[in-house]
Write an enzyme that holds these catalytic residues in place. Structure first.
Site, PDB file in Angstrom:
ATOM      1  N   GLY A   1       0.820  -1.203   0.000  1.00  0.00           N
ATOM      2  CA  GLY A   1       0.000   0.000   0.000  1.00  0.00           C
ATOM      3  C   GLY A   1       0.851   1.249   0.000  1.00  0.00           C
ATOM      4  O   GLY A   1       1.658   1.454   0.914  1.00  0.00           O
ATOM      5  N   ILE A   2       0.684   2.083  -1.026  1.00  0.00           N
ATOM      6  CA  ILE A   2       1.516   3.289  -1.105  1.00  0.00           C
ATOM      7  C   ILE A   2       0.636   4.516  -1.309  1.00  0.00           C
ATOM      8  O   ILE A   2       0.957   5.414  -2.075  1.00  0.00           O
ATOM      9  CB  ILE A   2       2.592   3.143  -2.201  1.00  0.00           C
ATOM     10  CG1 ILE A   2       3.736   4.128  -1.976  1.00  0.00           C
ATOM     11  CG2 ILE A   2       1.984   3.283  -3.595  1.00  0.00           C
ATOM     12  CD1 ILE A   2       5.017   3.762  -2.671  1.00  0.00           C
ATOM     13  N   GLY A   3      -0.461   4.549  -0.567  1.00  0.00           N
ATOM     14  CA  GLY A   3      -1.328   5.722  -0.576  1.00  0.00           C
ATOM     15  C   GLY A   3      -0.747   6.818   0.294  1.00  0.00           C
ATOM     16  O   GLY A   3       0.477   7.011   0.344  1.00  0.00           O
TER      17      GLY A   3
ATOM     18  N   LYS B   1      -8.442   2.241  18.889  1.00  0.00           N
ATOM     19  CA  LYS B   1      -7.231   2.545  19.659  1.00  0.00           C
ATOM     20  C   LYS B   1      -7.459   2.304  21.147  1.00  0.00           C
ATOM     21  O   LYS B   1      -6.595   1.759  21.846  1.00  0.00           O
ATOM     22  CB  LYS B   1      -6.821   4.010  19.437  1.00  0.00           C
ATOM     23  CG  LYS B   1      -6.376   4.330  18.020  1.00  0.00           C
ATOM     24  CD  LYS B   1      -6.064   5.813  17.908  1.00  0.00           C
ATOM     25  CE  LYS B   1      -5.689   6.187  16.483  1.00  0.00           C
ATOM     26  NZ  LYS B   1      -5.423   7.628  16.350  1.00  0.00           N
TER      27      LYS B   1
ATOM     28  N   GLU C   1      -9.629  10.875   5.631  1.00  0.00           N
ATOM     29  CA  GLU C   1      -9.740   9.993   4.477  1.00  0.00           C
ATOM     30  C   GLU C   1     -10.908  10.435   3.598  1.00  0.00           C
ATOM     31  O   GLU C   1     -11.782  11.197   4.017  1.00  0.00           O
ATOM     32  CB  GLU C   1      -9.964   8.549   4.934  1.00  0.00           C
ATOM     33  CG  GLU C   1      -8.857   7.988   5.809  1.00  0.00           C
ATOM     34  CD  GLU C   1      -7.576   7.714   5.030  1.00  0.00           C
ATOM     35  OE1 GLU C   1      -7.638   7.671   3.783  1.00  0.00           O
ATOM     36  OE2 GLU C   1      -6.527   7.558   5.667  1.00  0.00           O
TER      37      GLU C   1
ATOM     38  N   VAL D   1      -0.425   7.233   3.677  1.00  0.00           N
ATOM     39  CA  VAL D   1       0.501   6.785   4.720  1.00  0.00           C
ATOM     40  C   VAL D   1       1.652   5.994   4.117  1.00  0.00           C
ATOM     41  O   VAL D   1       2.813   6.163   4.508  1.00  0.00           O
ATOM     42  CB  VAL D   1      -0.239   5.943   5.777  1.00  0.00           C
ATOM     43  CG1 VAL D   1       0.740   5.409   6.822  1.00  0.00           C
ATOM     44  CG2 VAL D   1      -1.321   6.773   6.448  1.00  0.00           C
ATOM     45  N   GLY D   2       1.347   5.130   3.156  1.00  0.00           N
ATOM     46  CA  GLY D   2       2.397   4.331   2.524  1.00  0.00           C
ATOM     47  C   GLY D   2       3.422   5.191   1.815  1.00  0.00           C
ATOM     48  O   GLY D   2       4.634   4.955   1.919  1.00  0.00           O
ATOM     49  N   GLY D   3       2.943   6.212   1.101  1.00  0.00           N
ATOM     50  CA  GLY D   3       3.866   7.125   0.429  1.00  0.00           C
ATOM     51  C   GLY D   3       4.718   7.884   1.423  1.00  0.00           C
ATOM     52  O   GLY D   3       5.922   8.079   1.221  1.00  0.00           O
TER      53      GLY D   3
END
Length: 412
Positions: A10-12, A205, A190, A14-16
């Protein structure tokens, strides 16, 4: 020493950010870890985006299962989100003996017990890590620095998105929908903000924190969708009390200084003074930084029981039903301005053993026959308040729903 190869799923947003942080700080991380740690493979459905973020420097694929099965990958970072595919990927990575880092609170909150026995069986030096942004220092304190302490309660603002929205609404007088759009534009919210604005992310959390504090794990996901955003958890004689809801607290408490996209968490133990942890919570870089830190810690063998207790010591503690909690309350109701209305309201409260601390009736606006009544109560049982509110709303002179906010001193 052999370099550590990281596979990023996943590179959205957060991933990016994680890719950028790990790449930008590669030399510093290598000095601390004693060897290079680098993302060598990335999986994302959007191959064009993956190539754009990575600059075409590493291997990208749309097959995430190929990465979790790759013998050359040492650490898997799962940033896809959700329950289904992410769950299968994490299970497969663990089966293949890989370390796993995930920012997926929903997955951990609802499925921790699926992972812990398998992870222990594999006897890896670290289990699932729980990067919960600003509250992760509290986790370290509980798991490592407060191992001999019994934590009585914790409370905090543990969703930076909702805190940003409320701060903007208060300071600028903007509508909720307008501030939400701005939060999405800034990357704080989001595209589908439900988990944030409905309190579900904070509840996830809080459930994980409760598990870490009180050996409690089997009931981690009970009642998540029914939780009503200060977040409160404490252990009582009847069970673990978990609450996620808007709360009024005294202005003198340090938590009141937590603004914008920041998060904070306060806690108190039997043998330690109250402590508070504070920092940025919403946005790509704070999350990515937490993930990158855990990748570094995983390689260095920083290992503690992941829910603060050994897996074979975890137990299923009951969650206190919301009707049995005790709290003081702020009530606001709109009523026809005529004699007898206040008497009816106070009678309803008194019949249910609810004591009034203070009451204010505002003057009606010019040309109106209705006025706002604000009532502060002493501590009472939630189910009594539920019953009282239903009876008040049934009065002919009352217009609409009663607004209820719980009040906490944060000193018990």
């Amino acid at each position: 020493m052999k370099p550590i190869n990281v596979g990023l799923l996943g590179i959205g947003t957060v991933g990016g950010g994680t890719y950028t942080v790990l790449t930008r700080n590669q030399e510093e991380i290598a000095r601390r870890a004693g060897r290079p740690i680098a993302i060598t493979r990335v999986a994302d459905r959007n191959l064009e985006l993956a190539r754009q973020v990575t600059g075409g420097k590493i291997d990208v694929t749309d097959d995430a299962f190929a990465i979790v099965s790759d013998p050359a990958i040492d650490i898997v970072v799962e940033l896809i989100g959700g329950y289904t595919v992410a769950r299968e990927l994490v299970l497969k990575a663990i089966e293949n003996g890989k370390h796993v880092v995930t920012a997926n609170k929903a997955l951990i909150a609802c499925m921790a017990m699926k992972f812990l026995p398998l992870r222990r069986k594999k006897a890896s030096s670290s289990l699932l890590k729980l990067p919960l942004l600003v509250v992760s220092p509290l986790f370290k304190a509980v798991r490592e620095g407060l191992a001999a302490n019994r934590i009585e309660w914790i409370a905090g603002i543990i969703n930076g998105t909702t805190n940003f929205i409320l701060s903007e609404m208060r300071e600028k007088g903007l509508a909720f929908a307008d501030v939400l759009k701005e939060a999405q534009r800034l990357g704080y919210a989001e595209a589908d903000p439900t988990f944030d604005v409905e309190g579900i992310d904070a509840a996830h959390k809080l459930m994980i924190l409760a598990a870490m504090l009180w050996l409690f794990v089997h009931s981690l996901c009970r009642g998540i969708t029914k939780l009503d955003a200060v977040d409160i958890t404490k252990r009582t004689d009847k069970g673990v009390e978990l609450r996620v809801h808007p709360t009024l607290i005294p202005e003198k408490r340090l938590i009141c200084q937590c603004e914008w996209r920041n998060e904070c968490c306060a806690g108190q133990g039997r043998c330690c003074w109250p402590t508070l942890y504070y920092g940025a919570g919403a946005g790509a870089e704070p999350t990515a930084s937490a993930v990158a830190d855990l990748v570094d810690g995983t390689d260095r063998g920083i290992s503690c029981p992941h829910l603060a207790f050994q897996p074979d010591r975890l137990v299923d503690l009951p969650i206190l039903p919301i009707g049995e909690i005790s709290s003081a309350y702020y009530l606001r109701l709109r009523a026809v301005d005529k004699p007898g209305v206040l008497a009816d309201v106070t009678r309803i409260l008194g019949d249910r053993q609810i004591s009034i601390d203070a009451m204010i009736q505002k003057e009606p606006q010019e040309g109106e026959d209705q006025a706002d009544i604000i009532i502060l109560t002493h501590v009472t049982v939630e189910k009594n308040m539920d019953d009282a509110i239903a009876a008040i709303e049934a009065l002919p002179a009352i217009s609409g729903k009663v607004t209820r906010l719980r009040m906490e001193e944060l000193s018990r």
